[in-house]
Design an enzyme around this catalytic site. Sequence first.
Site, PDB file in Angstrom:
ATOM      1  N   HIS A 115       5.031  -2.355   8.616  1.00 32.87           N
ATOM      2  CA  HIS A 115       5.722  -1.216   9.453  1.00 32.87           C
ATOM      3  C   HIS A 115       5.986  -1.942  10.676  1.00 32.87           C
ATOM      4  CE1 HIS A 115       3.385   0.958   6.584  1.00 32.87           C
ATOM      5  NE2 HIS A 115       3.770   2.068   7.390  1.00 32.87           N
ATOM      6  N   SER A 127       0.959  -1.365  -0.017  1.00 36.65           N
ATOM      7  CA  SER A 127      -0.069   0.097  -0.020  1.00 36.65           C
ATOM      8  C   SER A 127       0.773   1.263   0.011  1.00 36.65           C
ATOM      9  CB  SER A 127      -1.105  -0.002   1.347  1.00 36.65           C
ATOM     10  OG  SER A 127      -0.109  -0.117   2.530  1.00 36.65           O
TER      11      SER A 127
HETATM   12  N1  DGL Z   1       1.181  -2.522   4.458  1.00 44.80           N
HETATM   13  C1  DGL Z   1      -0.058  -2.583   5.511  1.00 44.80           C
HETATM   14  C2  DGL Z   1       0.131  -3.855   5.876  1.00 44.80           C
HETATM   15  O1  DGL Z   1       1.154  -4.467   5.909  1.00 44.80           O
HETATM   16  C3  DGL Z   1       0.241  -1.428   6.475  1.00 44.80           C
HETATM   17  C4  DGL Z   1      -0.095  -0.183   6.026  1.00 44.80           C
HETATM   18  C5  DGL Z   1      -1.682   0.190   5.512  1.00 44.80           C
HETATM   19  O2  DGL Z   1      -2.509  -0.279   6.471  1.00 44.80           O
HETATM   20  O3  DGL Z   1      -1.815   0.321   4.121  1.00 44.80           O
HETATM   21  O4  DGL Z   1      -0.881  -4.449   6.640  1.00 44.80           O
END
Ligand code: DGL
Length: 264
Positions: A185, A12
Amino acid sequence: MKQRPLIGVFDSGVGGLTVLAELLRQVPNADYVYFGDTARLPYGSKSAATVAKYAIGAAHYLEQQGIDFLVIGCNTACAQAYDSVRAAVKTPMIGVIEPGAEAAAGVSRKKDVIVLATEGTVNSHAYRKALEARGIKAEEKACPLFVPLVEEGWGEHSVTEQVAHIYLDDLFKGAADVMVLGCTHYPLLRPLLRRITPERIQIIDSAESTARKVAEALPHAASGGVSAPDVRFFATDSVEKFRRAGEKFLGQRIVDVTHVDLES
Ligand code: DGL
């Protein structure tokens, strides 16, 4: 499959760069294209249908770049849209959830695991299902404040420590002996989480486990290459912002970022 494959990774936003960092370490004889859907993040609080639409768009974009292998770096996209992406692409692919669950199941003696993730990932119960299929009890915990705290650069801040205690202290009273970081994250919170987590609980990072699985799937790419991986980045929002925020997640300089407008 080519000797030196082109691997596509999408997320994302910049968080999936923690997955790319592990891939660069464990699968160095490959080139990479990374797609960060920064214009539409976060995915963690969106509906499964919306996340699936975005994830398929990202996967198709990477296929157009000629990738040989696809990694869904985003836990939320993997949790909510793995099957939709699988059905929409021709490229061999892997997500972050099965490798994370497999690694956790492999080390949990108590067969009892805590999973930390976004709301979207927790609501899908993708980790719980993957762990239960391996005979493991799973307690999933949504930690929605962790993503903005990490993005603010507050990985070591006392506020983040307080928030972590509020989310986790009750879970630590249970019998779990493994805790999975089920969000892109959270590796940036690992030192803080290690400090506040009882020693008996081992921390598993799904980014690391995923890179290990890719190394197994592409053994030629896992041994040292003759040249360093070529990495190209695509972002759907500001290229400058991606570069600045991304370097913290990747742990190295980011140069080649191209803006992409998937809406047009
Ligand atoms: N990349 C998302 C995850 O690993 C976290 C950030 C988002 O909520 O877009 O779940």
